[in-house]
Write a protein that holds these residues in place. Structure first.
Motif, PDB file in Angstrom:
ATOM      1  N   TRP A 108     -16.103  14.024 -31.069  1.00  0.00           N
ATOM      2  CA  TRP A 108     -15.243  13.849 -29.693  1.00  0.00           C
ATOM      3  C   TRP A 108     -16.769  13.305 -28.806  1.00  0.00           C
ATOM      4  CZ3 TRP A 108     -16.947  16.524 -25.350  1.00  0.00           C
ATOM      5  CH2 TRP A 108     -17.679  17.761 -25.755  1.00  0.00           C
ATOM      6  N   CYS A 109     -16.254  12.653 -27.832  1.00  0.00           N
ATOM      7  CA  CYS A 109     -17.275  12.068 -26.726  1.00  0.00           C
ATOM      8  C   CYS A 109     -16.688  11.611 -25.547  1.00  0.00           C
ATOM      9  CB  CYS A 109     -18.017  10.968 -27.415  1.00  0.00           C
ATOM     10  SG  CYS A 109     -16.783   9.459 -27.529  1.00  0.00           S
ATOM     11  N   VAL A 110     -17.702  11.345 -24.549  1.00  0.00           N
ATOM     12  CA  VAL A 110     -16.977  10.718 -23.358  1.00  0.00           C
ATOM     13  C   VAL A 110     -17.368   9.126 -23.381  1.00  0.00           C
ATOM     14  CG1 VAL A 110     -17.342  10.563 -20.797  1.00  0.00           C
ATOM     15  CG2 VAL A 110     -17.609  12.846 -21.893  1.00  0.00           C
ATOM     16  N   SER A 111     -16.479   8.341 -22.971  1.00  0.00           N
ATOM     17  CA  SER A 111     -16.664   6.803 -23.252  1.00  0.00           C
ATOM     18  C   SER A 111     -16.447   6.347 -21.795  1.00  0.00           C
ATOM     19  CB  SER A 111     -15.654   6.302 -24.251  1.00  0.00           C
ATOM     20  OG  SER A 111     -15.947   4.896 -24.436  1.00  0.00           O
ATOM     21  N   ILE A 112     -17.166   5.632 -21.362  1.00  0.00           N
ATOM     22  CA  ILE A 112     -17.127   4.718 -19.990  1.00  0.00           C
ATOM     23  C   ILE A 112     -17.718   3.507 -20.241  1.00  0.00           C
ATOM     24  CG2 ILE A 112     -17.994   4.763 -17.424  1.00  0.00           C
ATOM     25  CD1 ILE A 112     -18.572   7.836 -17.612  1.00  0.00           C
ATOM     26  N   ALA A 113     -16.617   2.259 -19.793  1.00  0.00           N
ATOM     27  CA  ALA A 113     -16.951   1.027 -19.620  1.00  0.00           C
ATOM     28  C   ALA A 113     -16.884   0.392 -18.348  1.00  0.00           C
ATOM     29  CB  ALA A 113     -16.307   0.393 -20.891  1.00  0.00           C
ATOM     30  N   PHE A 114     -17.685  -0.564 -18.108  1.00  0.00           N
ATOM     31  CA  PHE A 114     -17.157  -1.381 -16.761  1.00  0.00           C
ATOM     32  C   PHE A 114     -16.953  -2.799 -17.305  1.00  0.00           C
ATOM     33  CE2 PHE A 114     -18.773  -3.637 -12.944  1.00  0.00           C
ATOM     34  CZ  PHE A 114     -17.863  -3.096 -12.075  1.00  0.00           C
ATOM     35  N   VAL A 115     -15.792  -3.161 -16.897  1.00  0.00           N
ATOM     36  CA  VAL A 115     -15.401  -4.414 -17.278  1.00  0.00           C
ATOM     37  C   VAL A 115     -15.323  -5.618 -16.013  1.00  0.00           C
ATOM     38  CG1 VAL A 115     -13.638  -5.926 -18.436  1.00  0.00           C
ATOM     39  CG2 VAL A 115     -14.032  -3.528 -19.094  1.00  0.00           C
ATOM     40  N   VAL A 116     -15.785  -6.720 -16.101  1.00  0.00           N
ATOM     41  CA  VAL A 116     -15.680  -7.540 -15.118  1.00  0.00           C
ATOM     42  C   VAL A 116     -15.074  -8.939 -15.643  1.00  0.00           C
ATOM     43  CG1 VAL A 116     -16.806  -8.949 -13.117  1.00  0.00           C
ATOM     44  CG2 VAL A 116     -17.687  -7.034 -13.820  1.00  0.00           C
ATOM     45  N   GLY A 117     -13.903  -9.060 -15.063  1.00  0.00           N
ATOM     46  CA  GLY A 117     -13.021 -10.460 -15.685  1.00  0.00           C
ATOM     47  C   GLY A 117     -12.724 -10.153 -17.287  1.00  0.00           C
ATOM     48  N   ARG A 118     -13.407 -10.785 -17.979  1.00  0.00           N
ATOM     49  CA  ARG A 118     -13.088 -10.816 -19.664  1.00  0.00           C
ATOM     50  C   ARG A 118     -14.371 -10.341 -20.280  1.00  0.00           C
ATOM     51  NH1 ARG A 118      -9.066 -12.235 -22.582  1.00  0.00           N
ATOM     52  NH2 ARG A 118     -10.477 -12.996 -24.131  1.00  0.00           N
ATOM     53  N   GLU A 119     -15.175  -9.893 -19.594  1.00  0.00           N
ATOM     54  CA  GLU A 119     -16.645  -9.324 -20.008  1.00  0.00           C
ATOM     55  C   GLU A 119     -16.922  -7.927 -19.830  1.00  0.00           C
ATOM     56  OE1 GLU A 119     -18.424 -11.153 -21.928  1.00  0.00           O
ATOM     57  OE2 GLU A 119     -17.927 -13.338 -21.172  1.00  0.00           O
ATOM     58  N   VAL A 120     -17.100  -7.313 -20.903  1.00  0.00           N
ATOM     59  CA  VAL A 120     -17.545  -5.920 -21.029  1.00  0.00           C
ATOM     60  C   VAL A 120     -19.244  -5.723 -20.365  1.00  0.00           C
ATOM     61  CG1 VAL A 120     -17.410  -3.500 -22.028  1.00  0.00           C
ATOM     62  CG2 VAL A 120     -16.029  -5.633 -22.683  1.00  0.00           C
ATOM     63  N   GLU A 121     -19.366  -5.284 -19.186  1.00  0.00           N
ATOM     64  CA  GLU A 121     -20.727  -5.451 -18.560  1.00  0.00           C
ATOM     65  C   GLU A 121     -21.648  -4.403 -19.054  1.00  0.00           C
ATOM     66  OE1 GLU A 121     -22.174  -7.966 -17.225  1.00  0.00           O
ATOM     67  OE2 GLU A 121     -20.520  -9.287 -16.788  1.00  0.00           O
ATOM     68  N   ILE A 122     -20.969  -3.151 -19.074  1.00  0.00           N
ATOM     69  CA  ILE A 122     -21.477  -2.117 -19.343  1.00  0.00           C
ATOM     70  C   ILE A 122     -21.002  -1.173 -20.248  1.00  0.00           C
ATOM     71  CG2 ILE A 122     -22.466   0.119 -18.165  1.00  0.00           C
ATOM     72  CD1 ILE A 122     -22.433  -1.447 -15.487  1.00  0.00           C
ATOM     73  N   GLY A 123     -21.454  -0.225 -21.321  1.00  0.00           N
ATOM     74  CA  GLY A 123     -20.762   0.596 -22.104  1.00  0.00           C
ATOM     75  C   GLY A 123     -21.721   1.734 -22.270  1.00  0.00           C
ATOM     76  N   VAL A 124     -21.129   2.827 -21.937  1.00  0.00           N
ATOM     77  CA  VAL A 124     -21.865   4.207 -22.211  1.00  0.00           C
ATOM     78  C   VAL A 124     -20.967   5.090 -22.798  1.00  0.00           C
ATOM     79  CG1 VAL A 124     -22.713   6.183 -20.886  1.00  0.00           C
ATOM     80  CG2 VAL A 124     -22.984   3.880 -19.999  1.00  0.00           C
ATOM     81  N   ILE A 125     -21.490   5.810 -23.946  1.00  0.00           N
ATOM     82  CA  ILE A 125     -20.881   6.716 -24.770  1.00  0.00           C
ATOM     83  C   ILE A 125     -21.985   8.026 -24.868  1.00  0.00           C
ATOM     84  CG2 ILE A 125     -19.965   7.405 -27.263  1.00  0.00           C
ATOM     85  CD1 ILE A 125     -18.941   4.783 -27.491  1.00  0.00           C
ATOM     86  N   CYS A 126     -21.275   9.051 -24.541  1.00  0.00           N
ATOM     87  CA  CYS A 126     -22.030  10.483 -24.652  1.00  0.00           C
ATOM     88  C   CYS A 126     -21.294  11.291 -25.562  1.00  0.00           C
ATOM     89  CB  CYS A 126     -22.228  11.097 -23.172  1.00  0.00           C
ATOM     90  SG  CYS A 126     -23.290  12.262 -23.127  1.00  0.00           S
ATOM     91  N   ASP A 127     -22.151  11.788 -26.692  1.00  0.00           N
ATOM     92  CA  ASP A 127     -21.689  12.712 -27.616  1.00  0.00           C
ATOM     93  C   ASP A 127     -22.660  13.970 -27.327  1.00  0.00           C
ATOM     94  OD1 ASP A 127     -21.262  14.306 -29.865  1.00  0.00           O
ATOM     95  OD2 ASP A 127     -21.876  12.783 -31.231  1.00  0.00           O
ATOM     96  N   PRO A 128     -22.110  14.896 -26.530  1.00  0.00           N
ATOM     97  CA  PRO A 128     -23.035  16.081 -26.195  1.00  0.00           C
ATOM     98  C   PRO A 128     -23.436  16.838 -27.462  1.00  0.00           C
ATOM     99  CG  PRO A 128     -20.839  16.611 -25.575  1.00  0.00           C
ATOM    100  CD  PRO A 128     -20.911  15.088 -26.117  1.00  0.00           C
ATOM    101  N   LEU A 129     -22.676  17.066 -28.493  1.00  0.00           N
ATOM    102  CA  LEU A 129     -22.938  17.847 -29.615  1.00  0.00           C
ATOM    103  C   LEU A 129     -23.888  17.489 -30.525  1.00  0.00           C
ATOM    104  CD1 LEU A 129     -19.202  18.815 -30.696  1.00  0.00           C
ATOM    105  CD2 LEU A 129     -20.810  20.326 -29.956  1.00  0.00           C
TER     106      LEU A 129
END
Length: 267
Positions: A108-129
């Motif tokens: 399992w993980c935390v998933s954060i993306a930042f989208v502008v228009g039709r582009e995914v500008e930022i993607g962050v996934i954190c798997d603490p285990l």
């Protein structure tokens, strides 16, 4: 609201990493204290816990405090009001892999993306285990714990493992067709229970591909950014109303793009 500048995006990258790690740390505390979890069903094979809600509230609050003009779209709280999605929207899954999480299973993980228009500008996934933080920034690259991701080039499905997801929102036939085609090509598959992590594994070279007949934006957009920035390929998830309604998704390591297109019928 104006489109974010490169400097604006850099500030969001740093904030997303900090917030993802804080959120994952909170998730880890819940995970290690199973007695604190309250689990309810949202639908068939779809559960939510108080940890999901608390973590999303933390992420949403941190982002709103730092970037009040940004829109928000989370798995548990839906769309935010009063912001312009065209100028940037945060797409958040507080716990991707909740079925694993509530049963004390890794994956399992935390998933954060930042989208502008039709582009995914930022993607962050954190798997603490696993102690892993994945980061993608469009046009700049993808990293795992600060190390650039460069998956090896593959020649066919016999060269590795394909991650497979399945959603009850679609009939089984499309998945069964892809599954049969993969086996006929002497490929191998896994399903871990976290779409975000399986897609990130394509970016890191652990998997050579991924397919799901229907996946939600919060489960996959950070991973999409990672695969693309690592040099791999993904289908056009944001086609139509993919952001809000979900879509099919295929991803492939370098060299497997055409074979994955033929297998899945996705572009």
């Amino acid at each position: 609201m104006a489109m974010p500048t490169a400097q604006d995006l850099e500030g969001r990258v740093k904030a997303a990493c900090r917030i993802a790690e804080e959120a994952a740390a909170l998730g880890l505390r819940y995970f290690r204290d199973g007695a604190s979890l309250a689990v309810t069903a949202k639908g068939v094979q779809d559960v939510v816990s108080n940890a999901d809600r608390d973590i999303e509230a933390l992420v949403r609050g941190r982002l709103a405090a730092q970037f009040p003009g940004d829109a928000f779209f989370g798995e548990e709280s839906g769309r935010g009001d009063g912001a312009d999605p065209a100028a940037g929207v945060w797409v958040v899954d507080p716990i991707d892999g909740t079925d694993n999480f509530v049963r004390g299973i890794a994956g399992w993980c935390v998933s954060i993306a930042f989208v502008v228009g039709r582009e995914v500008e930022i993607g962050v996934i954190c798997d603490p285990l696993a102690g892993e933080l994945y980061l993608a920034r469009r046009g700049i690259g993808a990293t795992l714990n600060g190390v650039p991701l460069k998956p090896r080039r593959v020649g066919g499905f016999r060269d590795g493992i394909v991650g497979m997801g399945y959603s009850l929102r679609r009939p089984p036939e499309p998945t069964l067709k892809v599954f049969a085609g993969l086996l006929a090509a002497q490929g191998m598959y896994q399903r871990t229970g976290s779409g975000a992590l399986m897609i990130a594994y394509v970016a890191s070279g652990r998997y050579i591909g991924y397919y799901e007949a229907h996946i939600n934006a919060w489960d996959c957009l950070a991973g999409v950014a990672l695969v693309r920035e690592a040099g791999g390929w993904t289908s056009d998830f944001l086609a139509g109303d993919g952001l809000h309604s979900g879509n099919a998704l295929a991803a492939a390591a370098p060299g497997l793009e055409d074979a994955m297109r033929r297998l899945t019928g996705l572009d």
